[in-house]
Design a protein around this motif. Structure first.
Motif, PDB file in Angstrom:
ATOM      1  N   GLU A  15      -3.843 -16.796  -5.179  1.00  0.00           N
ATOM      2  CA  GLU A  15      -4.432 -17.806  -4.297  1.00  0.00           C
ATOM      3  C   GLU A  15      -5.551 -17.200  -3.454  1.00  0.00           C
ATOM      4  O   GLU A  15      -6.617 -17.807  -3.291  1.00  0.00           O
ATOM      5  CB  GLU A  15      -3.361 -18.377  -3.368  1.00  0.00           C
ATOM      6  N   SER A  54      -7.395 -21.623   2.847  1.00  0.00           N
ATOM      7  CA  SER A  54      -6.581 -20.975   1.824  1.00  0.00           C
ATOM      8  C   SER A  54      -6.584 -19.463   1.980  1.00  0.00           C
ATOM      9  O   SER A  54      -5.546 -18.819   1.806  1.00  0.00           O
ATOM     10  CB  SER A  54      -7.075 -21.353   0.432  1.00  0.00           C
ATOM     11  N   GLY A 127      -6.983 -21.915  -8.595  1.00  0.00           N
ATOM     12  CA  GLY A 127      -6.370 -21.817  -7.273  1.00  0.00           C
ATOM     13  C   GLY A 127      -5.399 -22.953  -7.010  1.00  0.00           C
ATOM     14  O   GLY A 127      -4.316 -22.745  -6.443  1.00  0.00           O
ATOM     15  N   TRP A 131      -1.418 -22.603  -6.078  1.00  0.00           N
ATOM     16  CA  TRP A 131      -0.770 -23.237  -4.919  1.00  0.00           C
ATOM     17  C   TRP A 131       0.375 -24.139  -5.368  1.00  0.00           C
ATOM     18  O   TRP A 131       1.418 -24.204  -4.714  1.00  0.00           O
ATOM     19  CB  TRP A 131      -1.786 -24.025  -4.090  1.00  0.00           C
TER      20      TRP A 131
END
Length: 165
Positions: A15, A54, A127, A131
């Motif tokens: 991530e 993030s 990404g 997540w």
């Protein structure tokens, strides 16, 4: 439990890397917008905010504790935000003459606007998947811990949604 912690560290690192790559690429696009006034400013601002959040959360939650895996509602929220960013990036690339959405030819061409945009698009999708996998791992760990008979000071812990009456 050790396997889930190791997998959590792997996911958080993924991530972090994806968010950092998107943050860098979209920062370049914002610089180009500032310089030439061309590009989808709203999409870029949304994506850079999600990437910045993030990076922050991935770094904080990279510390391998059980509590870092129990933030699964935030993982689901960030996953949805990344999928939305991916959709916004895909929607814009359809307006350019860069070929198909998943046509990856020329992505490595030096200085290619379309290549950079498609790289941001690809890393935003990857990404989002990281997540979402963190969300699934968090749900698994939460339910695994919730059904255990853990005790604290000789008394049985109660789950937060159970009544004490």
């Amino acid at each position: 439990m050790i396997v889930s912690r190791a997998f959590s560290i792997f996911l958080r690192f993924g991530e972090l890397v994806c968010a950092a790559v998107v943050l860098g690429i979209i920062s370049w696009f914002l610089h180009q917008y500032d310089k030439y006034g061309v590009g989808p400013l709203g999409r870029e601002i949304y994506t850079i905010i999600i990437a910045g959040l993030s990076v922050l959360f991935a770094v904080v939650w990279l510390i391998p504790t059980t509590a870092s895996m129990l933030h699964y509602p935030a993982d689901l929220f960030l996953s949805a935000a990344w999928f939305a960013a991916f959709g916004a990036l895909v929607n814009w690339i359809e307006r350019l003459s860069c070929g198909g959405i998943f046509h990856w030819g020329g992505i490595l061409a030096r200085g290619s606007y379309c290549g950079k945009w498609k790289a941001a698009e690809a890393f935003s999708f990857i990404g989002a998947c990281f997540w979402f996998a963190s969300f699934l791992l968090g749900v698994y760990v939460y339910h695994k811990l919730g059904h255990s008979q853990a005790t604290v000071d000789g008394t049985r812990r109660r789950r937060w949604h159970r009544s004490r009456v």
